[in-house]
Design an enzyme around this catalytic site. Structure first.
Site, PDB file in Angstrom:
ATOM      1  N   GLY A 209     -19.463 -18.674   4.817  1.00 38.46           N
ATOM      2  CA  GLY A 209     -18.590 -17.647   5.386  1.00 38.46           C
ATOM      3  C   GLY A 209     -17.395 -18.286   6.054  1.00 38.46           C
ATOM      4  O   GLY A 209     -17.084 -19.451   5.816  1.00 38.46           O
ATOM      5  N   ASN A 210     -16.703 -17.541   6.901  1.00 35.86           N
ATOM      6  CA  ASN A 210     -15.585 -18.110   7.648  1.00 35.86           C
ATOM      7  C   ASN A 210     -15.450 -17.383   8.983  1.00 35.86           C
ATOM      8  O   ASN A 210     -16.186 -16.443   9.258  1.00 35.86           O
ATOM      9  CB  ASN A 210     -14.289 -18.057   6.832  1.00 35.86           C
ATOM     10  CG  ASN A 210     -13.935 -16.635   6.438  1.00 35.86           C
ATOM     11  OD1 ASN A 210     -13.662 -15.805   7.288  1.00 35.86           O
ATOM     12  ND2 ASN A 210     -13.996 -16.342   5.138  1.00 35.86           N
ATOM     13  N   TYR A 211     -14.494 -17.825   9.807  1.00 38.90           N
ATOM     14  CA  TYR A 211     -14.394 -17.335  11.189  1.00 38.90           C
ATOM     15  C   TYR A 211     -13.639 -16.003  11.344  1.00 38.90           C
ATOM     16  O   TYR A 211     -13.388 -15.588  12.460  1.00 38.90           O
ATOM     17  CB  TYR A 211     -13.689 -18.374  12.058  1.00 38.90           C
ATOM     18  CG  TYR A 211     -14.493 -19.628  12.289  1.00 38.90           C
ATOM     19  CD1 TYR A 211     -15.729 -19.573  12.914  1.00 38.90           C
ATOM     20  CD2 TYR A 211     -14.007 -20.875  11.884  1.00 38.90           C
ATOM     21  CE1 TYR A 211     -16.465 -20.726  13.140  1.00 38.90           C
ATOM     22  CE2 TYR A 211     -14.739 -22.029  12.111  1.00 38.90           C
ATOM     23  CZ  TYR A 211     -15.964 -21.950  12.728  1.00 38.90           C
ATOM     24  OH  TYR A 211     -16.694 -23.081  12.952  1.00 38.90           O
ATOM     25  N   SER A 212     -13.260 -15.352  10.257  1.00 36.50           N
ATOM     26  CA  SER A 212     -12.466 -14.124  10.396  1.00 36.50           C
ATOM     27  C   SER A 212     -13.203 -13.090  11.264  1.00 36.50           C
ATOM     28  O   SER A 212     -14.381 -12.806  11.038  1.00 36.50           O
ATOM     29  CB  SER A 212     -12.196 -13.527   9.012  1.00 36.50           C
ATOM     30  OG  SER A 212     -11.622 -12.248   9.160  1.00 36.50           O
ATOM     31  N   ALA A 277     -10.464 -12.204   4.705  1.00 38.44           N
ATOM     32  CA  ALA A 277     -10.504 -13.634   4.425  1.00 38.44           C
ATOM     33  C   ALA A 277     -11.642 -13.835   3.432  1.00 38.44           C
ATOM     34  O   ALA A 277     -12.799 -14.062   3.806  1.00 38.44           O
ATOM     35  CB  ALA A 277     -10.760 -14.405   5.707  1.00 38.44           C
TER      36      ALA A 277
END
Ligand code: CTP
Length: 403
Positions: A209-212, A277
């Protein structure tokens, strides 16, 4: 006249800046508005109801009922009557009460009953303004959909200089005029927005995943809905929520699920804003059970490319549709943004540079540059809510406008 026929509640709290409310009242009336003043008991220490009722040509409301006749003043009726409520000046104490629903005077009960947009113009000494408790209350009020008209920096009644001066009445009038002129500018428009990260499953308990945080996409959804649009928000896993109940929120996890939802909604959309994102890669295989640490070689996760949702919609786009993308860049920002605008067949791209402090993932602020096919504007650091306004203004006028 720009506010012709608008019903406006002018809420006045007890602060030195209450003297400026007289000019504001005068300006509102001159602009054609019908104004009902509601003043707190402390407000009356600073400015007399006689001046205010003479200018508004209506009795000023302050108490729940008139002492000698017993006439009841209905905050509920007032809240329904108003096209908007402006609280100027808003003191630290009233801001705190509004944020936490402490309904101990007519102004706060009216605020709690108001169905209309509410504008709050704080005025206080610089240290009170900067205090984390005031700031947290203001952010809370903002998260409920209220509009904060930030105070200016300048000379304060205490003799100190700093941020806390109530915005000038002319500027407050401008904010209201602009609000009502853009008002329902997206009425009958169907808008698709993607937001948040995507999660690409490795096994039942792990993902890529990512930090969005989703904050920018959610602010855009609220802004479009407040201008009358019919909004579908396709969102990855986030902890934020929308303020406007009319927004249709479709929760997904992976890029493939996001694409499937977008392909359903896009053909009937007028505008699509790709704010998510999206993970560029996903594991080629998802394990059915948890990958265990013991008795195994160190696993190698093979990745495959995810679909490019923006580019897929760009290829399907009709000339009547507007497609907006985002670009989060660390290097060669402008060149990369323009390249993405062309490659994905977008009409507009909003660039965030990771080099700018206060911009990007997780923050409440953003600093963007908007590119359309024939204009480019760099904006200063603003709250994500205000950035959403700039983006929606640019979508409506099909070009950006430097402010
Ligand atoms: N986007 C998308 N689907 C993807 C990747 C990106 O819809 N699989 C959209 C984003 O929502 C954004 C725009 O494309 O509006 C640009 O995203 P960004 O991550 O900056 O670009 P990428 O195409 O992924 O390129 P790179 O990561 O190499 O910069």
């Amino acid at each position: 006249m720009s506010l012709q026929g608008k019903h406006i509640i002018l809420g006045i709290c007890g602060g030195i800046a209450a003297y400026k409310s007289v000019s504001l009242l005068r300006l509102l009336v001159k602009a054609g508005a019908e104004v009902q003043v509601v003043i707190t008991p402390a407000g009356k220490e600073f400015i007399t109801p006689v001046t205010l009722s003479a200018l508004s040509q209506k009795p000023v409301v302050s108490e729940f009922f008139t002492a000698n006749t017993g006439e009841w003043h209905s905050h509920v009726d007032l809240g329904l009557w108003a096209d908007c409520m402006v609280i100027a000046p808003a003191t630290a104490s009233s801001i705190g009460k509004m944020a936490h629903g402490i309904a101990d005077n007519m102004l706060i009960t009216t605020y709690l009953s108001a169905k209309s947009p509410v504008f709050i113009a704080p005025a206080m000494d610089l240290d009170m303004m900067a205090h984390p408790s005031t700031q947290a209350n203001l952010r809370l009020l903002e998260s409920y959909g209220n509009h904060i008209i930030e105070p200016e920096t300048g000379y304060l009644a205490s003799g100190l200089t700093g941020k806390g001066r109530m915005e000038e009445p002319e500027k407050i009038l401008e904010v209201l005029e602009k609000f009502f002129s853009v008002g329902k500018s997206m009425e009958e428009k169907k808008v698709l927005i993607t937001a948040g990260p995507t999660y690409e499953k490795i096994d039942p308990v792990r993902f890529i995943g990512n930090y969005s945080s989703g904050k920018m996409g959610y602010a855009l959804a609220d802004e479009c809905a407040s201008r009358g649009a019919d909004v579908t928000l396709v969102s990855g896993p986030v902890s934020v929520s929308v303020s406007n109940p009319s927004i249709k929120v479709v929760k997904i996890e992976s890029a493939k699920e996001m694409l499937a939802e977008c392909e359903k909604v896009f053909p009937t959309s007028d505008v699509a804003i790709m704010c998510a994102a999206v993970a560029d890669y996903a594991p080629a295989h998802t394990a059915d059970s948890k990958i265990k640490r013991e008795h195994q070689e160190i696993p190698v996760i093979e990745l495959v490319k995810n679909p490019d949702i923006a580019a897929t919609l760009g290829a399907m786009k009709k000339s009547s549709q507007t497609l907006v993308g985002f670009a989060l860049e660390t290097d060669h920002e402008f060149e990369n943004a323009v390249e993405k605008l062309n490659r994905k067949n977008l009409d507009m791209i909003v660039l965030n540079s990771m080099r700018d402090s206060g911009a990007g993932f997780g923050t409440d602020t953003n600093k963007v540059t908007i590119f359309t096919r024939d204009s480019r504007c760099e904006y200063p650091l603003k709250s994500k809510k205000d950035v959403a306004k700039d983006i929606v203004d640019a979508i409506i006028s099909k070009k950006c406008e430097q402010r």
